[in-house]
Design a protein around this motif. Structure first.
Motif, PDB file in Angstrom:
ATOM      1  N   GLU A  24      30.479  77.088   6.869  1.00  0.00           N
ATOM      2  CA  GLU A  24      29.780  77.862   7.914  1.00  0.00           C
ATOM      3  C   GLU A  24      28.300  77.496   7.951  1.00  0.00           C
ATOM      4  O   GLU A  24      27.707  77.353   9.025  1.00  0.00           O
ATOM      5  CB  GLU A  24      29.963  79.361   7.664  1.00  0.00           C
ATOM      6  N   TRP A  27      28.023  73.997   9.611  1.00  0.00           N
ATOM      7  CA  TRP A  27      28.219  74.003  11.061  1.00  0.00           C
ATOM      8  C   TRP A  27      27.083  74.718  11.781  1.00  0.00           C
ATOM      9  O   TRP A  27      26.678  74.312  12.880  1.00  0.00           O
ATOM     10  CB  TRP A  27      29.581  74.575  11.424  1.00  0.00           C
ATOM     11  N   SER A  28      26.534  75.752  11.170  1.00  0.00           N
ATOM     12  CA  SER A  28      25.368  76.431  11.753  1.00  0.00           C
ATOM     13  C   SER A  28      24.176  75.478  11.783  1.00  0.00           C
ATOM     14  O   SER A  28      23.457  75.394  12.785  1.00  0.00           O
ATOM     15  CB  SER A  28      25.019  77.680  10.939  1.00  0.00           C
ATOM     16  N   GLY A  31      24.841  72.711  14.451  1.00  0.00           N
ATOM     17  CA  GLY A  31      24.694  73.253  15.802  1.00  0.00           C
ATOM     18  C   GLY A  31      23.236  73.457  16.168  1.00  0.00           C
ATOM     19  O   GLY A  31      22.784  73.049  17.245  1.00  0.00           O
ATOM     20  N   TYR A  67      24.255  79.454  17.055  1.00  0.00           N
ATOM     21  CA  TYR A  67      24.899  78.554  16.113  1.00  0.00           C
ATOM     22  C   TYR A  67      25.192  79.213  14.764  1.00  0.00           C
ATOM     23  O   TYR A  67      26.093  78.784  14.056  1.00  0.00           O
ATOM     24  CB  TYR A  67      24.045  77.298  15.921  1.00  0.00           C
ATOM     25  N   ALA A 167      29.406  72.276  19.875  1.00  0.00           N
ATOM     26  CA  ALA A 167      29.222  72.354  18.419  1.00  0.00           C
ATOM     27  C   ALA A 167      30.049  73.472  17.788  1.00  0.00           C
ATOM     28  O   ALA A 167      30.675  73.259  16.746  1.00  0.00           O
ATOM     29  CB  ALA A 167      27.737  72.555  18.093  1.00  0.00           C
ATOM     30  N   VAL A 171      34.941  73.239  15.564  1.00  0.00           N
ATOM     31  CA  VAL A 171      35.559  73.727  14.337  1.00  0.00           C
ATOM     32  C   VAL A 171      36.647  74.728  14.709  1.00  0.00           C
ATOM     33  O   VAL A 171      36.373  75.704  15.402  1.00  0.00           O
ATOM     34  CB  VAL A 171      34.508  74.424  13.448  1.00  0.00           C
ATOM     35  N   ARG A 174      36.006  78.531  14.394  1.00  0.00           N
ATOM     36  CA  ARG A 174      34.931  79.145  15.173  1.00  0.00           C
ATOM     37  C   ARG A 174      35.300  79.091  16.646  1.00  0.00           C
ATOM     38  O   ARG A 174      35.968  78.152  17.086  1.00  0.00           O
ATOM     39  CB  ARG A 174      33.611  78.412  14.935  1.00  0.00           C
TER      40      ARG A 174
END
Length: 181
Positions: A24, A27-28, A31, A67, A167, A171, A174
């Motif tokens: 997480e 990916w945050s 993004g 994000y 973005a 996943v 998400r």
């Protein structure tokens, strides 16, 4: 009482908000990197040479929501776009209506933006900063007048929204948006 036990008592008997895992966080990060990079690149390559701006500080706060917390009701497209644009319009209107004192214009712009976002169901916390920037921004932003609501506000928010759609949805765990309007 030890410092640890005092902290636990202050946090409600040791209960703290859940932490997110490494995926997480990654990916945050990716993004936000992509969203802010896209807006900043467009600012540098297109807007700035044309004497315009595409990058405002409140987009950094929007990146946290889009994000980092894409399931939040405050991060949904209606809130992102509506909150920023309405707040920009409020901020410019207040700046034109209240020339001084500055402290009053700042306070009225933010308070009115919050009230309007609540009334329209578009609450997006970075919108408060967007309204404040309309009042306190430098000469380049102040010269834009109501164009501020389109460039940088609407156009930058749309770029960040486009990046979020790619973005966040890259996943499987998400999903963005939770709802459009």
């Amino acid at each position: 009482m030890s410092a640890v036990s005092l902290l636990q008592k202050m946090r409600g008997a040791g209960v703290s908000p859940p932490r997110v895992g490494a995926p997480e966080i990654l990916w945050s990060f990716l993004g936000a990197l992509g969203g802010i990079a896209a807006v900043a690149w467009l600012h540098e390559r297109i807007a700035d040479p044309a004497g315009l701006s595409l990058l405002i500080g409140s987009f950094g706060a929007s990146a946290v929501l889009l994000y980092g917390a894409p399931a939040s009701p405050l991060a949904q497209p209606r809130n992102l776009i509506g909150g920023h644009v309405l707040s920009a319009l409020v901020g410019v209107t207040v700046r034109l209506a209240i020339a001084s004192p500055d402290w009053l214009a700042c306070a009225v712009a933010v308070a009115a933006a919050i009230a309007l976002m609540h009334a329209t169901g578009t609450l997006h916390p970075p919108g408060g900063a967007t309204a404040l920037i309309a009042v306190t921004g430098g000469p380049k932003l102040l010269a834009l007048g109501y164009l501020y609501a389109l460039i940088p506000v609407l156009s930058g928010a749309l770029v960040m929204l486009a990046v979020a759609l790619v973005a966040v949805n890259a996943v499987p765990s998400r999903r963005y948006p939770q709802y459009w309007w």
